[in-house]
Design a protein around this motif. Structure first.
Motif, PDB file in Angstrom:
ATOM      1  N   HIS A   1       4.405  13.289 -12.020  1.00 15.70           N
ATOM      2  CA  HIS A   1       5.433  12.668 -12.854  1.00 15.70           C
ATOM      3  C   HIS A   1       5.835  11.297 -12.316  1.00 15.70           C
ATOM      4  N   GLY A   2       5.770  11.161 -10.997  1.00 15.62           N
ATOM      5  CA  GLY A   2       6.204   9.897 -10.414  1.00 15.62           C
ATOM      6  C   GLY A   2       5.635   9.694  -9.021  1.00 15.62           C
ATOM      7  N   TYR A   3       5.781   8.462  -8.539  1.00 19.76           N
ATOM      8  CA  TYR A   3       5.176   8.063  -7.272  1.00 19.76           C
ATOM      9  C   TYR A   3       6.199   7.336  -6.409  1.00 19.76           C
ATOM     10  N   VAL A   4       6.216   7.695  -5.128  1.00 23.77           N
ATOM     11  CA  VAL A   4       7.003   6.956  -4.157  1.00 23.77           C
ATOM     12  C   VAL A   4       6.024   6.168  -3.302  1.00 23.77           C
ATOM     13  N   LEU A   5       6.136   4.842  -3.343  1.00 24.42           N
ATOM     14  CA  LEU A   5       5.239   3.980  -2.567  1.00 24.42           C
ATOM     15  C   LEU A   5       6.023   3.441  -1.374  1.00 24.42           C
ATOM     16  N   VAL A   6       5.586   3.839  -0.186  1.00 22.75           N
ATOM     17  CA  VAL A   6       6.351   3.558   1.028  1.00 22.75           C
ATOM     18  C   VAL A   6       5.652   2.518   1.894  1.00 22.75           C
ATOM     19  N   TYR A   7       6.429   1.548   2.383  1.00 24.73           N
ATOM     20  CA  TYR A   7       5.951   0.665   3.443  1.00 24.73           C
ATOM     21  C   TYR A   7       6.980   0.723   4.559  1.00 24.73           C
ATOM     22  N   SER A   8       6.617   0.155   5.711  1.00 28.76           N
ATOM     23  CA  SER A   8       7.579   0.043   6.800  1.00 28.76           C
ATOM     24  C   SER A   8       8.051  -1.406   6.839  1.00 28.76           C
ATOM     25  N   ILE A   9       9.354  -1.621   6.972  1.00 27.56           N
ATOM     26  CA  ILE A   9       9.869  -2.999   7.028  1.00 27.56           C
ATOM     27  C   ILE A   9       9.373  -3.735   8.268  1.00 27.56           C
ATOM     28  N   THR A  10       8.769  -2.998   9.207  1.00 28.65           N
ATOM     29  CA  THR A  10       8.247  -3.605  10.443  1.00 28.65           C
ATOM     30  C   THR A  10       6.767  -3.963  10.341  1.00 28.65           C
ATOM     31  N   SER A  11       6.159  -3.736   9.180  1.00 27.77           N
ATOM     32  CA  SER A  11       4.707  -3.928   9.075  1.00 27.77           C
ATOM     33  C   SER A  11       4.299  -4.671   7.807  1.00 27.77           C
ATOM     34  N   SER A  12       3.851  -5.920   7.997  1.00 35.00           N
ATOM     35  CA  SER A  12       3.380  -6.715   6.854  1.00 35.00           C
ATOM     36  C   SER A  12       2.161  -6.080   6.218  1.00 35.00           C
ATOM     37  N   LYS A  13       1.336  -5.505   7.081  1.00 40.52           N
ATOM     38  CA  LYS A  13       0.128  -4.842   6.583  1.00 40.52           C
ATOM     39  C   LYS A  13       0.507  -3.723   5.599  1.00 40.52           C
ATOM     40  N   SER A  14       1.489  -2.942   5.950  1.00 41.92           N
ATOM     41  CA  SER A  14       1.874  -1.818   5.083  1.00 41.92           C
ATOM     42  C   SER A  14       2.442  -2.326   3.755  1.00 41.92           C
ATOM     43  N   PHE A  15       3.020  -3.536   3.785  1.00 43.84           N
ATOM     44  CA  PHE A  15       3.564  -4.135   2.559  1.00 43.84           C
ATOM     45  C   PHE A  15       2.408  -4.609   1.658  1.00 43.84           C
ATOM     46  N   GLN A  16       1.348  -5.131   2.288  1.00 42.32           N
ATOM     47  CA  GLN A  16       0.146  -5.485   1.504  1.00 42.32           C
ATOM     48  C   GLN A  16      -0.474  -4.237   0.884  1.00 42.32           C
ATOM     49  N   ILE A  17      -0.504  -3.177   1.692  1.00 39.75           N
ATOM     50  CA  ILE A  17      -1.182  -1.958   1.228  1.00 39.75           C
ATOM     51  C   ILE A  17      -0.475  -1.351   0.016  1.00 39.75           C
ATOM     52  N   VAL A  18       0.867  -1.357  -0.022  1.00 47.20           N
ATOM     53  CA  VAL A  18       1.528  -0.791  -1.215  1.00 47.20           C
ATOM     54  C   VAL A  18       1.134  -1.553  -2.477  1.00 47.20           C
ATOM     55  N   GLN A  19       0.878  -2.851  -2.322  1.00 48.38           N
ATOM     56  CA  GLN A  19       0.496  -3.627  -3.511  1.00 48.38           C
ATOM     57  C   GLN A  19      -0.910  -3.263  -3.984  1.00 48.38           C
ATOM     58  N   ILE A  20      -1.782  -2.992  -3.011  1.00 46.23           N
ATOM     59  CA  ILE A  20      -3.141  -2.548  -3.362  1.00 46.23           C
ATOM     60  C   ILE A  20      -3.095  -1.167  -4.024  1.00 46.23           C
ATOM     61  N   ILE A  21      -2.288  -0.288  -3.450  1.00 45.85           N
ATOM     62  CA  ILE A  21      -2.149   1.064  -4.032  1.00 45.85           C
ATOM     63  C   ILE A  21      -1.609   0.965  -5.465  1.00 45.85           C
ATOM     64  N   TYR A  22      -0.612   0.095  -5.633  1.00 48.50           N
ATOM     65  CA  TYR A  22      -0.017  -0.069  -6.963  1.00 48.50           C
ATOM     66  C   TYR A  22      -1.063  -0.516  -7.995  1.00 48.50           C
ATOM     67  N   ASP A  23      -1.865  -1.504  -7.633  1.00 52.19           N
ATOM     68  CA  ASP A  23      -2.892  -2.000  -8.564  1.00 52.19           C
ATOM     69  C   ASP A  23      -3.882  -0.899  -8.929  1.00 52.19           C
ATOM     70  N   LYS A  24      -4.306  -0.145  -7.928  1.00 51.82           N
ATOM     71  CA  LYS A  24      -5.251   0.947  -8.191  1.00 51.82           C
ATOM     72  C   LYS A  24      -4.605   2.025  -9.040  1.00 51.82           C
ATOM     73  N   LEU A  25      -3.356   2.318  -8.731  1.00 56.98           N
ATOM     74  CA  LEU A  25      -2.622   3.350  -9.479  1.00 56.98           C
ATOM     75  C   LEU A  25      -2.539   2.976 -10.960  1.00 56.98           C
ATOM     76  N   LEU A  26      -2.170   1.730 -11.241  1.00 59.87           N
ATOM     77  CA  LEU A  26      -2.051   1.333 -12.640  1.00 59.87           C
ATOM     78  C   LEU A  26      -3.388   1.322 -13.363  1.00 59.87           C
ATOM     79  N   ASP A  27      -4.426   0.914 -12.647  1.00 65.30           N
ATOM     80  CA  ASP A  27      -5.771   0.977 -13.222  1.00 65.30           C
ATOM     81  C   ASP A  27      -6.141   2.397 -13.620  1.00 65.30           C
TER      82      ASP A  27
END
Ligand code: GDP
Ligand code: MG
Length: 176
Positions: free
Chosen positions: A78-104
């Protein structure tokens, strides 16, 4: 009235606190070392706005830029929680990649999503500002919450936020 069943996936890069957030919410404790490879489903009954929910939280082992989005994750939730750590730029990039794949994969414009910036207690190590998180969530038309699983800050709010996002889309699992 029978409770409404809601199935939610926790996604994000490794070590961002996906398991810690779930365990804090479901069991009310902070576990310092939880096996990062376990994929577990947790169930919790909660009442929100006088509605009873049976919430199933699926803890994923985590994704990176090379992960292929699992087909089953595009259908069953029904829904998705996309988590990054505020201490990790890499994890912030990864949520954006996950989001794009998810919408596709889901093939719909609007999917109920909450973007979560975890580990706010580590403010000296902060790499991603609150503004940056907010801006990304606005772009997605998603809800945004910053949390600390360790200090149990805004953890309940975050799970309420995803239920409300799902409610806004009527609780339908998006069509393919
Ligand atoms: P996952 O791989 O995304 O499931 O991440 P985990 O929940 O296993 O957490 C990874 C590491 O970060 C563990 O050492 C946790 O104790 C730590 N951690 C998780 N959430 C927080 C938090 O809010 N604050 C701090 N300081 N550490 C956290
Ligand atoms: Mg984990």
């Amino acid at each position: 009235m029978p409770s409404k069943q809601r199935k939610i996936a926790m996604m994000g890069y490794r070590s961002v606190g996906k398991s810690s957030l779930i365990i804090q919410f479901v069991e009310g404790q902070f576990v310092d070392s939880y096996d990062p490879t376990i994929e577990n489903t947790f169930t919790k009954f909660i009442r929100l706005n006088s509605t009873e929910y049976e919430v199933k939280l699926v803890d994923t082992a985590g994704q990176d830029e090379y992960s292929i989005f699992p087909l089953q994750y595009s259908m069953d939730f029904h829904g998705y929680v996309l988590v990054y750590s505020i201490t990790s730029s890499k994890s912030f990039q990864i949520v954006q990649i996950i989001y794009d794949k998810l919408l596709d994969m889901v093939g719909k414009i609007h999917v109920p999503i909450v973007l979560v910036g975890n580990k706010t207690d580590l403010h000296l190590e902060r790499k991603i500002s609150t503004e940056e998180g907010k801006r990304l969530a606005e772009k997605w038309k998603a809800a945004f919450v910053e949390t600390s699983a360790k200090r149990n800050e805004s953890v309940t709010d975050m799970f309420h936020a995803i239920l409300l996002e799902i409610e806004r889309s009527d609780g339908h699992i998006p069509d393919k």
